[in-house]
Motif scaffolding. Structure first.
Motif, PDB file in Angstrom:
ATOM      1  N   GLY A 216       0.779  -1.152   0.087  1.00  0.00           N
ATOM      2  CA  GLY A 216       0.242  -0.007   0.013  1.00  0.00           C
ATOM      3  C   GLY A 216       0.879   1.461  -0.016  1.00  0.00           C
ATOM      4  O   GLY A 216       1.949   1.305   0.417  1.00  0.00           O
ATOM      5  N   THR A 217       0.292   2.142  -0.201  1.00  0.00           N
ATOM      6  CA  THR A 217       0.914   3.683  -0.443  1.00  0.00           C
ATOM      7  C   THR A 217       0.465   4.478   0.735  1.00  0.00           C
ATOM      8  O   THR A 217      -0.731   4.338   1.284  1.00  0.00           O
ATOM      9  N   VAL A 218       1.232   5.293   1.311  1.00  0.00           N
ATOM     10  CA  VAL A 218       1.383   5.955   2.597  1.00  0.00           C
ATOM     11  C   VAL A 218       0.971   7.575   1.968  1.00  0.00           C
ATOM     12  O   VAL A 218       1.829   8.077   1.365  1.00  0.00           O
ATOM     13  N   VAL A 219       0.032   8.331   2.572  1.00  0.00           N
ATOM     14  CA  VAL A 219       0.028   9.562   1.801  1.00  0.00           C
ATOM     15  C   VAL A 219      -0.057  10.505   3.342  1.00  0.00           C
ATOM     16  O   VAL A 219      -1.257  10.414   4.090  1.00  0.00           O
ATOM     17  N   ALA A 220       0.838  11.266   3.663  1.00  0.00           N
ATOM     18  CA  ALA A 220       0.969  12.139   4.692  1.00  0.00           C
ATOM     19  C   ALA A 220       0.081  13.601   4.401  1.00  0.00           C
ATOM     20  O   ALA A 220       0.544  14.185   3.336  1.00  0.00           O
ATOM     21  N   VAL A 221      -0.641  14.013   5.052  1.00  0.00           N
ATOM     22  CA  VAL A 221      -1.278  15.300   5.078  1.00  0.00           C
ATOM     23  C   VAL A 221      -0.778  16.252   5.985  1.00  0.00           C
ATOM     24  O   VAL A 221      -1.203  15.959   7.063  1.00  0.00           O
TER      25      VAL A 221
ATOM     26  N   ALA B  18       7.567   7.939   6.417  1.00  0.00           N
ATOM     27  CA  ALA B  18       6.863   6.757   5.823  1.00  0.00           C
ATOM     28  C   ALA B  18       6.161   7.072   4.567  1.00  0.00           C
ATOM     29  O   ALA B  18       5.948   6.208   3.656  1.00  0.00           O
ATOM     30  N   ALA B  19       5.894   8.307   4.239  1.00  0.00           N
ATOM     31  CA  ALA B  19       5.100   8.915   3.282  1.00  0.00           C
ATOM     32  C   ALA B  19       5.840   8.635   1.877  1.00  0.00           C
ATOM     33  O   ALA B  19       6.837   8.896   1.544  1.00  0.00           O
ATOM     34  N   ASP B  20       4.788   8.074   0.846  1.00  0.00           N
ATOM     35  CA  ASP B  20       5.374   8.112  -0.388  1.00  0.00           C
ATOM     36  C   ASP B  20       4.804   9.391  -1.198  1.00  0.00           C
ATOM     37  O   ASP B  20       5.279   9.707  -2.268  1.00  0.00           O
ATOM     38  N   VAL B  21       3.867  10.003  -0.650  1.00  0.00           N
ATOM     39  CA  VAL B  21       3.318  11.384  -1.352  1.00  0.00           C
ATOM     40  C   VAL B  21       3.054  12.170  -0.032  1.00  0.00           C
ATOM     41  O   VAL B  21       2.313  11.596   1.112  1.00  0.00           O
TER      42      VAL B  21
ATOM     43  N   SER C  86       7.283   2.903  17.346  1.00  0.00           N
ATOM     44  CA  SER C  86       5.991   2.262  17.392  1.00  0.00           C
ATOM     45  C   SER C  86       5.178   2.608  15.825  1.00  0.00           C
ATOM     46  O   SER C  86       4.848   1.703  15.378  1.00  0.00           O
ATOM     47  N   LEU C  87       5.344   3.784  15.716  1.00  0.00           N
ATOM     48  CA  LEU C  87       4.434   4.404  14.693  1.00  0.00           C
ATOM     49  C   LEU C  87       4.817   3.890  13.400  1.00  0.00           C
ATOM     50  O   LEU C  87       4.341   3.524  12.282  1.00  0.00           O
ATOM     51  N   ASP C  88       6.394   3.795  13.174  1.00  0.00           N
ATOM     52  CA  ASP C  88       6.996   3.416  12.044  1.00  0.00           C
ATOM     53  C   ASP C  88       6.300   1.764  11.580  1.00  0.00           C
ATOM     54  O   ASP C  88       6.167   1.573  10.463  1.00  0.00           O
ATOM     55  N   VAL C  89       6.064   0.951  12.467  1.00  0.00           N
ATOM     56  CA  VAL C  89       5.524  -0.285  12.370  1.00  0.00           C
ATOM     57  C   VAL C  89       4.167  -0.114  12.210  1.00  0.00           C
ATOM     58  O   VAL C  89       3.618  -0.791  11.178  1.00  0.00           O
ATOM     59  N   VAL C  90       3.389   0.636  12.744  1.00  0.00           N
ATOM     60  CA  VAL C  90       2.032   0.911  12.384  1.00  0.00           C
ATOM     61  C   VAL C  90       1.706   1.134  11.146  1.00  0.00           C
ATOM     62  O   VAL C  90       0.969   0.546  10.392  1.00  0.00           O
ATOM     63  N   PHE C  91       2.309   2.098  10.387  1.00  0.00           N
ATOM     64  CA  PHE C  91       2.478   2.559   9.111  1.00  0.00           C
ATOM     65  C   PHE C  91       2.858   1.545   8.041  1.00  0.00           C
ATOM     66  O   PHE C  91       2.163   1.385   7.105  1.00  0.00           O
ATOM     67  N   GLU C  92       3.795   0.709   8.660  1.00  0.00           N
ATOM     68  CA  GLU C  92       4.064  -0.442   7.480  1.00  0.00           C
ATOM     69  C   GLU C  92       2.924  -1.723   7.491  1.00  0.00           C
ATOM     70  O   GLU C  92       2.576  -2.162   6.561  1.00  0.00           O
ATOM     71  N   ARG C  93       2.282  -1.714   8.806  1.00  0.00           N
ATOM     72  CA  ARG C  93       1.448  -2.874   8.772  1.00  0.00           C
ATOM     73  C   ARG C  93      -0.057  -2.333   8.198  1.00  0.00           C
ATOM     74  O   ARG C  93      -0.863  -2.878   7.552  1.00  0.00           O
ATOM     75  N   CYS C  94      -0.069  -0.809   8.132  1.00  0.00           N
ATOM     76  CA  CYS C  94      -1.290  -0.240   7.292  1.00  0.00           C
ATOM     77  C   CYS C  94      -1.012  -0.632   5.693  1.00  0.00           C
ATOM     78  O   CYS C  94      -2.137  -0.430   5.062  1.00  0.00           O
TER      79      CYS C  94
END
Length: 432
Positions: free
Chosen positions: A136-141, A315-318, A267-275
């Motif tokens: 999946g792709t992570v988008v940070a706003v 973690a964001a791709d965009v 911990s959030l590094d792991v959460v975003f990877e699981r997302c």
């Protein structure tokens, strides 16, 4: 042999017999020195940060051992070797970020693990199971302080990416929904993408209020706690992120700003990877502050309030950068873009600049052109996505706790957010 590096080891093994065996085996090796036998995690971390060792041998049942503790040892330059025990399986220890996991009593592998080269990357890496080559792709706003509509942009972008449509609006009272309920009147095309919407704002989280959710338990904090224990998998993440719109799961934010220590970056590094494993898209609503030199950084053991935002940007791709279409908002946006470049976050794959509430009343005639010209001149941004001001539609959505697709499908702001979703899709061709 004389050029071989001397390995200094900190040992924190809980069982006395296993500790004695580890110390005896390691002490008998050439150019390996056991510098300290630590009775508890606090002593181990203090010794690591004092530079007393280059490797640490820890038992899986050491009280307090979690991902943040392992991250601190790695940040101090230690290679972390975990000794598996019956209560803590190897998979759990690996999920904590340990470099190597060896079985209890395996002296040969213990020595080989301790002699290994120190990790090249300070931050612990996250192991991601093979999902057929598709992640999946992570988008940070994100937006600077005072930016209008960061949360609205994140919510509407998530709904647009998930393909949420609208049926004829129901007449009568307002609809309020609890977590995990499917709102009536919302439709989406078959096969549309799935989205996780995460509220990582540690200053003023508001996704829960904006969507009219009655249950405001902080799902993101719960997922972070599971990740800290090495217990976060896709099933657990799905449990903490209920479906509140068709195709959209929500990881709700902290209920009070004072709870920000519950969102540690490690911990959030792991959460975003699981997302990435759970959904096609992950949209993260970030806090506005990017400073890393906070007042508490003199204490290296203290958590960092802005770590959640920096983790999301890492973690964001965009990255979607949000600003306001007024003289003050544009000035803040220009400075915010500079802060984003100076934040120490590695260069992301793509960036989209969004300007909200574009209207002639505050800028003058041809407001859109003036905003574009100002950002091109002062920030070097040529591609700007404009969202027109639509107070009627956005007020109706806020009042009802819905997205524009549900209560104002003809809104010009909704059309702009749909275009933004298409723009984001174009930036990630691997998923189109």
């Amino acid at each position: 042999m004389s050029d071989e590096r001397v390995v200094t080891v900190l040992v924190a093994v809980r069982a006395p017999d296993e500790e004695a065996a580890a110390v005896t085996v390691l002490g008998a090796q050439p150019r390996v020195t056991v510098t300290r036998r630590c009775a508890e995690l606090t002593e181990l971390l203090a010794s690591a940060e004092a530079g007393a060792g280059t490797a640490a041998v820890v038992s899986g049942d050491l009280p307090g051992l979690d991902r943040e503790a392992v991250a601190r040892m790695r940040a101090a330059g230690l290679r972390v070797v975990a000794v598996e025990d019956a209560a803590t399986p190897a998979a759990r220890l690996a999920a904590l970020g340990c470099d190597v996991v060896v079985a209890a009593g395996d002296a040969e592998n213990l020595v080989a693990a301790v002699r290994g080269a120190p990790p090249e990357v300070v931050e612990p890496s996250v192991a991601v199971p093979d999902a057929g080559g598709r992640r999946g792709t992570v988008v940070a706003v994100w937006g600077p302080p005072g930016s209008p509509g960061r949360t609205t942009t994140a919510i509407e972008l998530a709904a647009a990416l998930a393909g949420v449509g609208a049926a004829p609006a129901r007449r009568g009272g307002l609809l309020r929904r609890s977590r995990g309920t499917r709102p009536s009147g919302s439709v989406r095309p078959p096969g549309a993408d799935t989205v996780v919407l995460a509220d990582a704002d540690t200053y003023a989280s508001s996704v829960t209020s904006r969507l009219g959710l009655l249950d405001d338990a902080p799902g993101l904090a719960a997922a972070a706690r599971a990740a800290s224990r090495g217990a976060l998998d896709v099933v657990a993440l799905a449990h903490h992120s209920p479906v509140v719109l068709p195709g959209v799961r929500v990881l709700t934010g902290i209920t009070r700003a004072s709870r920000w220590p519950e969102l540690p970056a490690a911990s959030l590094d792991v959460v975003f990877e699981r997302c990435r494993e759970l959904a096609t898209w992950t949209v993260v609503d970030c806090g506005p502050i990017l400073e890393t030199d906070e007042l508490i950084t003199y204490d290296t053991r203290a958590p960092q309030r802005n770590g959640a935002t920096l983790s999301a940007l890492q973690a964001a791709d965009v990255v979607v950068v949000v600003g306001g279409a007024d003289p003050v908002g544009v000035q803040r946006l220009v400075r915010g873009l500079e802060d984003l470049r100076d934040a120490g976050v590695p260069g992301v794959a793509a960036r989209v600049v969004v300007v909200n509430r574009v209207r002639d009343a505050v800028v003058g005639r041809r407001a859109g052109s003036q905003v574009r010209d100002a950002l091109a001149r002062y920030a070097g941004v040529d591609d700007v996505h404009l969202v027109p001001d639509d107070p009627a539609g956005l007020d109706a959505a806020l009042l009802a706790g819905r997205v524009l697709a549900e209560c104002a499908p003809a809104s010009p702001a909704r059309a702009a957010f749909q275009d933004l979703a298409e723009r984001v899709r174009e930036l990630v061709p691997a998923l189109t």
